[in-house]
Design an enzyme around this catalytic site. Structure first.
Site, PDB file in Angstrom:
ATOM      1  N   CYS A 195      -0.321 -10.479  -7.658  1.00 22.42           N
ATOM      2  CA  CYS A 195      -0.734 -11.668  -6.913  1.00 22.42           C
ATOM      3  C   CYS A 195      -0.815 -11.276  -5.442  1.00 22.42           C
ATOM      4  CB  CYS A 195       0.310 -12.764  -7.140  1.00 22.42           C
ATOM      5  SG  CYS A 195      -0.127 -14.329  -6.373  1.00 22.42           S
ATOM      6  N   CYS A 208       0.845  -1.196   0.000  1.00 23.96           N
ATOM      7  CA  CYS A 208       0.000   0.000   0.000  1.00 23.96           C
ATOM      8  C   CYS A 208       0.877   1.241   0.000  1.00 23.96           C
ATOM      9  CB  CYS A 208      -0.910  -0.008   1.226  1.00 23.96           C
ATOM     10  SG  CYS A 208      -1.801   1.552   1.454  1.00 23.96           S
TER      11      CYS A 208
HETATM   12 ZN   LIG Z   1      -2.745   1.040   3.487  1.00 20.30          ZN
END
Ligand SMILES: [Zn+2]
Length: 154
Positions: free
Chosen positions: A143, A120
């Site tokens: 993936c 992220c």
């Molecule tokens: Zn995050």
């Protein structure tokens, strides 16, 4: 914000996501180890904060193809659209691209073959790996571990 400022900001943001994860300083959202442990299950913590991998076929999200958006479990940033999801046959949720400015990558040298780790962009939580054997139009296969994601139906 004028167009020039916008372009400069975008370029700066793009440059930031290219940087390898060094500690936690590079991410907008940071939490202490104790905070992460408190908000995550043992498996989520192992995968998201220690770059672990969930068992193949263990995530219910692997078989989800409803319209919607997959968010980061660590900070709720929208990461992947259902429009880019496909069945890779691997047992892990797979996408051929992320949403714009959603993820960052770095080399993962844990195995003999260097892999591309993906996380992220905002909180650094580990998502999975990106491979070059995906379908058109990108040829990429993101993936991912289902435990790192929260699906929100459209
Ligand atoms: Zn995050």
């Amino acid at each position: 914000m004028d167009r020039r400022q916008f372009l400069m900001t975008s370029a700066a943001a793009a440059a930031l996501t290219q940087l390898p994860a060094r500690g936690h300083a590079a991410f907008e959202i940071t939490r202490t180890d104790a905070e992460w442990r408190a908000m995550l299950t043992d498996l989520e913590y192992k995968v998201m904060r220690k770059e672990g991998t969930e068992r193949a076929g263990s995530s219910p999200l692997d078989k989800v193809y409803d319209a919607g958006v997959y968010h980061c479990r660590g900070c709720d940033l929208a990461l992947y659209s259902s429009q880019a999801k496909y069945d890779s046959g691997t047992g892990w949720p797979s996408f051929w691209e992320s949403l714009p400015n959603a993820v960052g990558t770095k080399p993962d040298r844990k195995l003999l073959r260097v892999r591309t780790e993906v996380h992220c962009r905002r909180c650094g939580s580990h998502l999975g790996h990106v491979f070059d054997d995906g379908p058109p139009p990108t040829g990429k296969r993101h993936c991912l571990n289902g435990v790192s994601l929260v699906f929100r139906a459209a």
